[in-house]
Design a protein around this motif. Structure first.
Motif, mmCIF file in Angstrom:
data_model
loop_
_atom_site.group_PDB
_atom_site.id
_atom_site.type_symbol
_atom_site.label_atom_id
_atom_site.label_comp_id
_atom_site.label_asym_id
_atom_site.label_seq_id
_atom_site.Cartn_x
_atom_site.Cartn_y
_atom_site.Cartn_z
ATOM 1 N N MET A 1 0.754 -1.133 -0.326
ATOM 2 C CA MET A 1 0.174 -0.083 0.183
ATOM 3 C C MET A 1 1.478 1.284 0.267
ATOM 4 N N ALA A 2 0.295 2.323 -1.067
ATOM 5 C CA ALA A 2 1.012 3.284 -0.807
ATOM 6 C C ALA A 2 1.224 3.942 0.624
ATOM 7 N N LEU A 3 1.706 4.575 0.812
ATOM 8 C CA LEU A 3 2.461 5.240 1.869
ATOM 9 C C LEU A 3 2.078 6.995 1.535
ATOM 10 N N PHE A 4 1.684 7.562 2.564
ATOM 11 C CA PHE A 4 0.672 9.229 2.376
ATOM 12 C C PHE A 4 1.392 10.371 2.532
ATOM 13 N N MET A 5 1.406 11.396 1.511
ATOM 14 C CA MET A 5 2.354 11.887 2.216
ATOM 15 C C MET A 5 1.778 13.361 2.233
ATOM 16 N N ASP A 6 2.682 14.796 2.614
ATOM 17 C CA ASP A 6 2.197 16.037 2.523
ATOM 18 C C ASP A 6 3.341 16.593 2.359
ATOM 19 N N LEU A 7 3.271 17.196 1.141
ATOM 20 C CA LEU A 7 4.735 17.656 0.960
ATOM 21 C C LEU A 7 4.616 19.257 1.079
ATOM 22 N N ASN A 8 3.873 20.119 1.795
ATOM 23 C CA ASN A 8 4.250 21.594 2.368
ATOM 24 C C ASN A 8 3.389 21.649 3.393
ATOM 25 N N VAL A 9 3.693 22.362 4.738
ATOM 26 C CA VAL A 9 3.559 21.673 5.770
ATOM 27 C C VAL A 9 4.712 23.402 6.198
ATOM 28 N N SER A 10 3.405 24.151 6.001
ATOM 29 C CA SER A 10 4.455 25.748 6.168
ATOM 30 C C SER A 10 5.762 25.274 7.690
ATOM 31 N N PHE A 11 6.519 26.299 7.260
ATOM 32 C CA PHE A 11 7.578 26.308 8.389
ATOM 33 C C PHE A 11 7.450 28.062 9.165
ATOM 34 N N SER A 12 7.225 27.230 11.170
ATOM 35 C CA SER A 12 7.067 28.167 11.779
ATOM 36 C C SER A 12 8.101 28.811 12.725
ATOM 37 N N GLU A 13 8.443 29.204 12.725
ATOM 38 C CA GLU A 13 8.808 30.437 13.960
ATOM 39 C C GLU A 13 8.783 29.005 15.355
ATOM 40 N N ASP A 14 7.568 29.255 15.178
ATOM 41 C CA ASP A 14 6.916 28.695 17.022
ATOM 42 C C ASP A 14 7.130 27.300 17.385
ATOM 43 N N LYS A 15 7.583 26.913 17.536
ATOM 44 C CA LYS A 15 7.855 25.101 17.425
ATOM 45 C C LYS A 15 6.925 24.614 18.730
ATOM 46 N N ILE A 21 2.010 20.643 14.830
ATOM 47 C CA ILE A 21 1.034 19.858 12.453
ATOM 48 C C ILE A 21 2.031 18.840 12.540
ATOM 49 N N ILE A 22 3.340 18.505 13.616
ATOM 50 C CA ILE A 22 4.012 17.420 12.782
ATOM 51 C C ILE A 22 3.137 16.315 13.422
ATOM 52 N N GLU A 23 2.437 16.099 14.323
ATOM 53 C CA GLU A 23 2.010 15.686 15.295
ATOM 54 C C GLU A 23 0.687 14.976 14.957
ATOM 55 N N THR A 24 0.242 15.497 14.702
ATOM 56 C CA THR A 24 -1.614 15.314 13.626
ATOM 57 C C THR A 24 -1.083 14.896 12.620
ATOM 58 N N ALA A 25 -0.082 15.404 11.833
ATOM 59 C CA ALA A 25 -0.190 14.837 10.514
ATOM 60 C C ALA A 25 0.286 13.276 10.650
ATOM 61 N N ALA A 26 1.078 13.224 11.540
ATOM 62 C CA ALA A 26 1.085 11.371 12.200
ATOM 63 C C ALA A 26 0.071 10.821 12.189
ATOM 64 N N HIS A 27 -0.672 11.484 13.354
ATOM 65 C CA HIS A 27 -1.999 11.052 13.991
ATOM 66 C C HIS A 27 -2.652 10.658 12.296
ATOM 67 N N LEU A 28 -2.714 11.558 11.707
ATOM 68 C CA LEU A 28 -3.408 11.602 10.389
ATOM 69 C C LEU A 28 -3.693 10.130 9.596
ATOM 70 N N GLY A 29 -2.340 9.744 9.434
ATOM 71 C CA GLY A 29 -1.689 8.841 9.105
ATOM 72 C C GLY A 29 -1.183 9.011 8.413
ATOM 73 N N TYR A 30 -0.312 9.986 7.747
ATOM 74 C CA TYR A 30 0.672 10.692 6.845
ATOM 75 C C TYR A 30 1.814 10.097 7.564
ATOM 76 N N SER A 31 2.728 9.158 6.284
ATOM 77 C CA SER A 31 4.231 8.678 6.083
ATOM 78 C C SER A 31 5.383 10.531 6.552
ATOM 79 N N THR A 32 4.761 10.846 5.231
ATOM 80 C CA THR A 32 6.054 11.614 5.376
ATOM 81 C C THR A 32 5.082 13.156 5.235
ATOM 82 N N VAL A 33 6.087 14.353 5.917
ATOM 83 C CA VAL A 33 6.046 14.921 5.886
ATOM 84 C C VAL A 33 7.002 16.641 5.353
#
Lengths: 272, 129
Positions: A1-15, A21-33
């Motif tokens: 099964m193909a892995l899902f990716m989201d190739l555009n997550v805006s950088f933010s100075e606020d860590k 965002i990265i945690e939510t992406a992982a939770h939603l099932g994205y393997s790569t951001v």
């Protein structure tokens, strides 16, 4: 099964925002951001941002839902080009895994399709497209393995932007017939992210077929990543790198590796 | 599947095959609000979805029926039923729903299935020891 990716997550100075965002992406099932750094030219000498190491954010990367692997985080540079001189592939670009360009004029769009050394061409979604997308340059771009990006976050934010997004996306998918399209978020907040299957469904609204829509969040994104890796090689065949010299030698030499015989083959390691 | 009575007989199973595609799709969704607000009634919830559909598709395109079969007010989750023809429209409207009362929100589609029974469990939430 193909892995899902989201190739555009805006950088933010606020860590904490970026972490969220990265945690939510992982939770939603994205393997790569891919964390996106935007380069806009306000004055002549604009500094190219440097990608921050991800390990600053996490000690341990979050685990992708439904998989037992942790999420992969890439860096991506987006150049907003209003003038041909804006896109100059320098050594700084090589620090990024992916390079994208937002052409603002028809001429630049054509140039980006024909000969810019980029992985992704973004069609601006938050404004009216000032030009027609023509078939000839798009076909060349498809031939070269460059992908077109639709980002959906503007469509979530505002109803006017939603109209622009859908109309621009429809005009793009009509010309490239659903090939070489990726759909990504462009999210600045975790709540603007949507799940991969939602996006596969949204692709149908953008004029893609069911299979193309799913490819737009999975296999096409993988192709983009692999294409990004070939940027550091010559034609995807030869990769040169500096070899660390033993202490007693002072002279530094470039070590060159070349694969001989057989058809030209990518020697970069293909993952998964 | 029907389990046999608790006698010594071997378990009996009944096999059911759908000859035709199911007419409906069922969706299990959850609403996430940025403000963390929780007091949304069932009527408001359905109104939110109806207006999301109408925002995206207008009066004509948004004229399809769907039902909220159950709604959990404390968790803000619901099960929707929709005809197959309206699934893409409803789903995309839910995806592009971004704000509720000028506050950011998101709809997380947890499961979609043509069988309501399939929504009773979610293999992705299983805790495997």
């Amino acid at each position: 099964m193909a892995l899902f990716m989201d190739l555009n997550v805006s950088f933010s100075e606020d860590k904490t925002v970026l972490k969220n965002i990265i945690e939510t992406a992982a939770h939603l099932g994205y393997s790569t951001v891919a964390i996106n750094y935007t380069l806009e030219f306000h004055h002549k000498k604009q500094e190219i941002p440097k990608p921050r190491p991800v390990l600053d954010l996490f000690e341990k990367l979050p685990v992708v839902q439904g998989k037992s692997k942790s999420i992969t985080v890439l860096n991506r540079l987006t150049v907003v080009a209003t003038d041909p001189s804006h896109f100059r592939p320098t050594a700084e670009y090589k620090a990024f895994d992916l390079v994208a360009v937002i052409p603002k004029t028809e001429k630049l769009f054509q140039a980006a399709c024909m000969n810019f050394d980029v992985n992704i061409i973004c069609v601006a979604m938050s404004e009216k497209l000032g030009f027609f997308i023509k078939r000839a340059p798009v076909n060349v771009a498809i031939e070269r393995g460059v992908f077109f990006e639709i980002s959906y976050t503007p469509a979530i934010r505002d109803s006017t932007l939603r109209r622009y997004t859908i109309s621009n996306a429809l005009s793009l998918t009509e010309i490239c017939k659903g090939k070489n399209v990726i759909v990504s978020s462009g999210a600045e907040k975790a709540i603007e992210l949507r799940g991969p299957y939602d996006i596969a469904n949204l692709g149908i609204v953008f004029g893609l077929s069911t299979e193309d829509a799913k490819d737009a969040v999975s296999t096409n994104c993988r192709s983009v990543c692999l294409h990004g890796k070939t940027r550091s090689t010559a034609f995807g065949i030869i990769h040169t790198m500096k070899k660390s010299q033993p202490a007693n030698k002072t002279e530094e030499e470039d070590e060159e590796e070349e694969e001989e015989g057989g058809p030209p083959r990518k020697i970069i390691k293909l993952e998964k | 599947m029907r389990r046999a009575d608790a006698t010594e007989e071997p378990a009996a199973f009944e096999r059911r095959v759908y000859r035709n595609a199911a007419a409906h799709h069922y969706m299990k969704i959850g609403l996430v609000l940025e403000s963390g607000e929780r007091n949304i009634g069932a009527v408001q919830f359905k109104q939110l979805i109806v207006s999301a559909v109408r925002d995206l598709y207008g009066e004509v395109g948004g004229a399809f029926n769907f039902d909220v079969l159950c709604y959990d007010e404390s968790a803000l989750t619901a099960v929707l039923r929709v005809y197959n023809s309206g699934l893409v429209k409803l789903w995309s409207a839910l995806t592009l729903l971004g704000s509720y009362k000028n506050k950011l929100c998101a709809v997380r589609v947890m499961q979609v299935s043509p069988f309501l029974l399939a929504l009773s469990g979610n293999s992705r939430e299983l805790d495997l020891d």
